[in-house]
Scaffold this active site. Structure first.
Site, mmCIF file in Angstrom:
data_model
loop_
_atom_site.group_PDB
_atom_site.id
_atom_site.type_symbol
_atom_site.label_atom_id
_atom_site.label_comp_id
_atom_site.label_asym_id
_atom_site.label_seq_id
_atom_site.Cartn_x
_atom_site.Cartn_y
_atom_site.Cartn_z
ATOM 1 N N ARG A 228 0.845 -1.192 0.000
ATOM 2 C CA ARG A 228 0.000 0.000 0.000
ATOM 3 C C ARG A 228 0.878 1.239 0.000
ATOM 4 O O ARG A 228 1.931 1.279 0.632
ATOM 5 C CB ARG A 228 -0.909 0.028 1.231
ATOM 6 C CG ARG A 228 -2.130 -0.854 1.107
ATOM 7 C CD ARG A 228 -3.110 -0.331 0.058
ATOM 8 N NE ARG A 228 -4.292 -1.171 -0.080
ATOM 9 C CZ ARG A 228 -4.444 -2.129 -1.000
ATOM 10 N NH1 ARG A 228 -3.493 -2.377 -1.869
ATOM 11 N NH2 ARG A 228 -5.559 -2.825 -1.070
ATOM 12 N N HIS A 276 -1.326 0.908 -9.880
ATOM 13 C CA HIS A 276 -2.057 -0.037 -9.010
ATOM 14 C C HIS A 276 -2.712 -1.154 -9.837
ATOM 15 O O HIS A 276 -3.927 -1.353 -9.794
ATOM 16 C CB HIS A 276 -3.120 0.690 -8.165
ATOM 17 C CG HIS A 276 -3.534 -0.101 -6.954
ATOM 18 N ND1 HIS A 276 -3.796 0.462 -5.734
ATOM 19 C CD2 HIS A 276 -3.737 -1.434 -6.769
ATOM 20 C CE1 HIS A 276 -4.143 -0.470 -4.863
ATOM 21 N NE2 HIS A 276 -4.110 -1.647 -5.479
HETATM 22 P P1 NDP Z 1 -1.877 -11.427 4.251
HETATM 23 O O1 NDP Z 1 -2.802 -10.967 5.309
HETATM 24 O O2 NDP Z 1 -1.974 -12.849 3.806
HETATM 25 O O3 NDP Z 1 -0.366 -11.195 4.736
HETATM 26 C C1 NDP Z 1 0.044 -10.024 5.363
HETATM 27 C C2 NDP Z 1 1.472 -10.212 5.862
HETATM 28 O O4 NDP Z 1 1.946 -8.970 6.376
HETATM 29 C C3 NDP Z 1 1.582 -11.235 6.999
HETATM 30 O O5 NDP Z 1 2.729 -12.028 6.850
HETATM 31 C C4 NDP Z 1 1.723 -10.347 8.233
HETATM 32 O O6 NDP Z 1 2.445 -10.920 9.302
HETATM 33 C C5 NDP Z 1 2.498 -9.187 7.655
HETATM 34 N N1 NDP Z 1 2.346 -8.017 8.516
HETATM 35 C C6 NDP Z 1 1.218 -7.357 8.857
HETATM 36 N N2 NDP Z 1 1.489 -6.349 9.692
HETATM 37 C C7 NDP Z 1 2.829 -6.373 9.894
HETATM 38 C C8 NDP Z 1 3.710 -5.620 10.683
HETATM 39 N N3 NDP Z 1 3.286 -4.602 11.462
HETATM 40 N N4 NDP Z 1 5.015 -5.930 10.670
HETATM 41 C C9 NDP Z 1 5.477 -6.957 9.919
HETATM 42 N N5 NDP Z 1 4.675 -7.737 9.149
HETATM 43 C C10 NDP Z 1 3.367 -7.448 9.148
HETATM 44 O O7 NDP Z 1 -2.044 -10.444 3.036
HETATM 45 P P2 NDP Z 1 -1.794 -10.718 1.474
HETATM 46 O O8 NDP Z 1 -0.458 -11.333 1.320
HETATM 47 O O9 NDP Z 1 -2.943 -11.422 0.875
HETATM 48 O O10 NDP Z 1 -1.819 -9.233 0.902
HETATM 49 C C11 NDP Z 1 -0.896 -8.268 1.351
HETATM 50 C C12 NDP Z 1 -1.258 -6.887 0.862
HETATM 51 O O11 NDP Z 1 -0.976 -6.758 -0.530
HETATM 52 C C13 NDP Z 1 -2.725 -6.495 0.953
HETATM 53 O O12 NDP Z 1 -3.091 -6.144 2.257
HETATM 54 C C14 NDP Z 1 -2.797 -5.329 -0.003
HETATM 55 O O13 NDP Z 1 -2.499 -4.127 0.679
HETATM 56 C C15 NDP Z 1 -1.699 -5.633 -1.004
HETATM 57 N N6 NDP Z 1 -2.253 -5.942 -2.327
HETATM 58 C C16 NDP Z 1 -1.927 -5.117 -3.374
HETATM 59 C C17 NDP Z 1 -2.386 -5.377 -4.635
HETATM 60 C C18 NDP Z 1 -1.970 -4.550 -5.782
HETATM 61 O O14 NDP Z 1 -2.496 -4.724 -6.890
HETATM 62 N N7 NDP Z 1 -1.014 -3.657 -5.627
HETATM 63 C C19 NDP Z 1 -3.269 -6.525 -4.898
HETATM 64 C C20 NDP Z 1 -3.520 -7.332 -3.741
HETATM 65 C C21 NDP Z 1 -3.035 -7.029 -2.508
HETATM 66 P P3 NDP Z 1 1.935 -12.249 10.074
HETATM 67 O O15 NDP Z 1 2.128 -13.365 9.069
HETATM 68 O O16 NDP Z 1 2.815 -12.363 11.225
HETATM 69 O O17 NDP Z 1 0.478 -12.014 10.392
HETATM 70 C C1 OXD Z 2 -6.085 -5.487 -3.457
HETATM 71 C C2 OXD Z 2 -5.658 -4.466 -4.384
HETATM 72 O O1 OXD Z 2 -6.007 -5.243 -2.260
HETATM 73 O O2 OXD Z 2 -6.030 -4.526 -5.559
HETATM 74 O O3 OXD Z 2 -6.499 -6.572 -3.898
HETATM 75 O O4 OXD Z 2 -4.913 -3.571 -4.016
#
Ligand code: NDP
Ligand code: OXD
Length: 313
Positions: A228, A276
């Protein structure tokens, strides 16, 4: 038992067509048209108007049409209902493609060869191997783990950082605040796939950038962010690209989207900007996912991939 679609910045027709094609017996309505609020049981949303969900008295489940849910958690009136997020092979595959593409662009010295081509010059450079490069992934969730799987197949050295500790074969991992500095110091190409939460807001700042390894083969660290935009301090990223503390970057997400015309990032050196699109939500694939979750919910089997409202992801 109607389904409501409320999407901002996307074409809602694609969603309504995909849902109606896969569930012809369901009533599907658009938030932009007149609809019976009492009839709505399920809301499929991307950046809905704040307060909309609160106004649906019989709503049972909120489906985020993206993997990220910050577009919902920022609604102060978000009702206390289950929020399901997208976890789907189609979206995951798209993100992994984007991450691989960006890592390889920097690893294979794209900016050098693009400049040489523009100048009509044949300027071969020494190329290091993937095994010489340390790629560090921040966020070891669904997307981070799949990116690691694919990067591993290419032979990169892999590092990982998450909130809670993880054991991943062939990957050196760290967790939490105390794990951040050693993780960064062992990373040449940083890939952020973090959700936006209070803890990750503004995390990628000058201090973090300065903590990245400086002794890798690329001649300086690289930042890749598809998590993000608000996780990065854009002024700090821009400054680091211009003074060489960052050798390069790829950004798919920004604090304000579309990225404003007057953002200095548009002209920052060695920066790849994508609007994005790293992992688009495909209406056909994701309608199937949502409908199967609704079927499970109605059969009493529960819901998968629920958001932890306290953690914010
Ligand atoms: P998940 O919830 O599966 O994974 C999130 C990861 O981030 C976990 O490993 C979590 O740790 C870690 N995390 C969260 N908070 C912290 C922190 N404070 N410090 C360190 N690590 C942290 O999410 P996804 O993998 O499915 O998606 C991740 C993000 O990708 C989405 O939230 C979205 O913002 C972004 N995204 C962007 C897209 C785009 O087109 N640009 C499309 C889809 C998603 P833990 O394992 O310990 O819980
Ligand atoms: C998502 C994105 O969160 O598109 O899936 O950013």
């Amino acid at each position: 038992m109607s389904i409501l679609i409320a999407v901002k910045g996307w074409n809602p027709d694609h969603w309504i067509h995909a849902l109606k094609a896969q569930a012809p017996d369901r009533q599907v309505v658009l938030a932009s048209e007149a609809f019976d609020r009492d009839a709505i049981r399920y809301a499929l949303v991307w950046k809905p108007e704040p307060g909309l969900l609160k106004s649906l008295p019989n709503l049972q489940v909120i489906f985020s049409l993206g993997a990220g849910v910050d577009h919902l958690t920022t609604d102060p009136q978000l009702p206390d209902l289950p929020v399901v997020r997208i976890v789907d092979p189609d979206l995951t595959q798209r993100m992994t493609e984007w991450v691989l593409l960006q890592v390889l662009m920097h690893h294979r010295q794209h900016f050098h060869y693009a400049a040489a081509q523009a100048a009509g010059q044949w300027r071969a450079r020494r190329q290091w191997g993937a095994a010489d490069v340390r790629v560090g992934v921040m966020g070891l969730g669904v997307l981070g783990l799949d990116a690691i799987r694919a990067l591993k197949a290419l032979g990169f050295q892999l590092r990982g950082w998450s909130r809670t500790p993880k054991v991943i074969e062939g990957v050196q991992t760290w967790a939490g605040d105390e794990g951040l500095a050693p993780f960064l110091a062992a990373t040449d190409i940083l890939v952020s796939l973090l959700p936006l939460t209070a803890e990750t807001t503004g995390l990628i700042d000058a201090r973090l950038i300065d903590g990245l390894a400086k002794d890798g083969p690329l001649g300086g660290p690289v930042l890749i962010n598809a998590g993000r935009g608000r996780s990065q301090v854009e002024g700090d990223v821009n400054a680091a690209l211009r003074d060489g503390r960052l050798k390069g970057a790829s950004l798919d997400v920004f604090a304000v989207e579309p990225l404003p015309h007057d953002s200095p990032l548009w002209t920052a050196p060695n920066l790849i900007i994508t609007p994005h699109v790293a992992a688009e939500s495909d209406p056909v694939a994701l309608s199937a996912y949502v409908l199967s979750q609704i079927a499970g919910h109605e059969a009493g089997a529960g819901l998968a991939n629920l958001v932890d409202r306290k953690l914010g992801y």
